[in-house]
Write an enzyme that holds these catalytic residues in place. Sequence first.
Site, mmCIF file in Angstrom:
data_model
loop_
_atom_site.group_PDB
_atom_site.id
_atom_site.type_symbol
_atom_site.label_atom_id
_atom_site.label_comp_id
_atom_site.label_asym_id
_atom_site.label_seq_id
_atom_site.Cartn_x
_atom_site.Cartn_y
_atom_site.Cartn_z
ATOM 1 C CB CYS A 120 0.571 5.771 6.870
ATOM 2 S SG CYS A 120 -0.592 5.921 5.519
ATOM 3 C CG HIS B 70 1.720 0.040 12.192
ATOM 4 N ND1 HIS B 70 0.677 -0.128 11.318
ATOM 5 C CD2 HIS B 70 2.322 -1.174 12.290
ATOM 6 C CE1 HIS B 70 0.674 -1.393 10.902
ATOM 7 N NE2 HIS B 70 1.655 -2.032 11.460
ATOM 8 C CG ASN C 277 -2.600 -7.060 4.729
ATOM 9 O OD1 ASN C 277 -2.492 -7.426 3.575
ATOM 10 N ND2 ASN C 277 -1.563 -6.591 5.419
ATOM 11 C CB CYS D 273 -6.571 3.512 4.888
ATOM 12 S SG CYS D 273 -5.615 2.882 3.539
ATOM 13 C CG HIS E 10 2.981 -7.257 9.902
ATOM 14 N ND1 HIS E 10 3.423 -7.556 11.168
ATOM 15 C CD2 HIS E 10 2.182 -6.175 10.044
ATOM 16 C CE1 HIS E 10 2.917 -6.703 12.026
ATOM 17 N NE2 HIS E 10 2.169 -5.853 11.372
ATOM 18 C CB CYS F 216 -0.895 -0.011 1.231
ATOM 19 S SG CYS F 216 0.044 0.087 2.766
ATOM 20 C CD GLU G 104 -3.814 2.461 12.170
ATOM 21 O OE1 GLU G 104 -3.381 1.729 11.266
ATOM 22 O OE2 GLU G 104 -4.957 2.933 12.171
HETATM 23 S S1 SF4 Z 1 -3.283 3.567 6.475
HETATM 24 FE FE1 SF4 Z 1 -2.191 1.640 6.648
HETATM 25 S S2 SF4 Z 1 -3.055 0.359 4.981
HETATM 26 FE FE2 SF4 Z 1 -3.594 2.509 4.533
HETATM 27 S S3 SF4 Z 1 -1.977 3.266 3.176
HETATM 28 FE FE3 SF4 Z 1 -1.434 3.802 5.288
HETATM 29 S S4 SF4 Z 1 -0.121 2.126 5.990
HETATM 30 FE FE4 SF4 Z 1 -1.231 1.384 4.175
#
Ligand code: SF4
Length: 288
Positions: free
Chosen positions: A94, A72, A222, A190, A39, A11, A124
């Site tokens: 992120c 995270h 996931n 997300c 992971h 992602c 997270e």
């Molecule tokens: S929130 Fe998590 S799943 Fe979504 S883009 Fe960011 S790291 Fe990836």
Amino acid sequence: MIIMAEHAGFCFGVKRAVDAISEALKDYPQVWTIGLPIHNPQEVARLESLGLRVADNDSEIPDGAKVLIRAHGEPLEVIERLKARGIDVEDMTCPFVRKAQEKAAQLSREGYYVVLLGDRNHPEIRGILGHVSDKDSAEVVADEHEASQLQFRAKTALISQTTQREERLERIAGILVGKSSELRVCNTICKATAQRQEAARELVRNNQLDGVVLIGGKSSANTGKLRDILEAEGVNVLWVEDEKETDANSSWLTGKFMVGIAAGASTPEWLIDRVTQIIAAKQDLQGV
Ligand code: SF4
């Protein structure tokens, strides 16, 4: 024939953090993260061979180190402790997780009781909770039952872990409506997880597949969810971590002419390429 799911592999947030680690390792002999940055054991091993060091907590990180905060995120106090020690911190939280952290902090300051929907043991969620200054004014709920146990509050804000399903957020919001005079709901989910799940479903529904090779770490939640979805669609699934495991299970590919490929959000592109090459070579041998 090999057919790839429309959305597969890294992602945006994970790719951004892993790219930043790779870049930093060009300038520093060692780069530290707190907890695994991803992971996926093969990608972690690749980064460790270049100088990545993984600490269990911030106290393990030596003075003068270079630290990258993984996608995270981390509680604010952890980042502040590192900076107070003069450690060079590059925050690769992120942006979608950052938004959830900022919403939690802002709404807590505005007097809302913050309810976080998610897994209380997930880093997270610990990171988002760690951005709320008054820890007594926030709580994590994992499901509808826990939400139904909450007390009545004048002002409540509902914020979600980024990987939750929208249907569950809606159901929890429905429960909290009756438990507060004023309810703010922040959809901080997300789309990356849902996109990969939908792409796996469509891969099976839109093609006459003999089987699907699912690529991803066995500890990746996931990827495990993708396996459940694929199996629920009634397709034969081979879950592998890398090309060696694919090769070792090459008998599974015998007689399979239409093979789909799906991969979790923590699977790097180079692993997808290597596994695809093994499948293609096997198909060549079978004259597909
Ligand atoms: S929130 Fe998590 S799943 Fe979504 S883009 Fe960011 S790291 Fe990836």
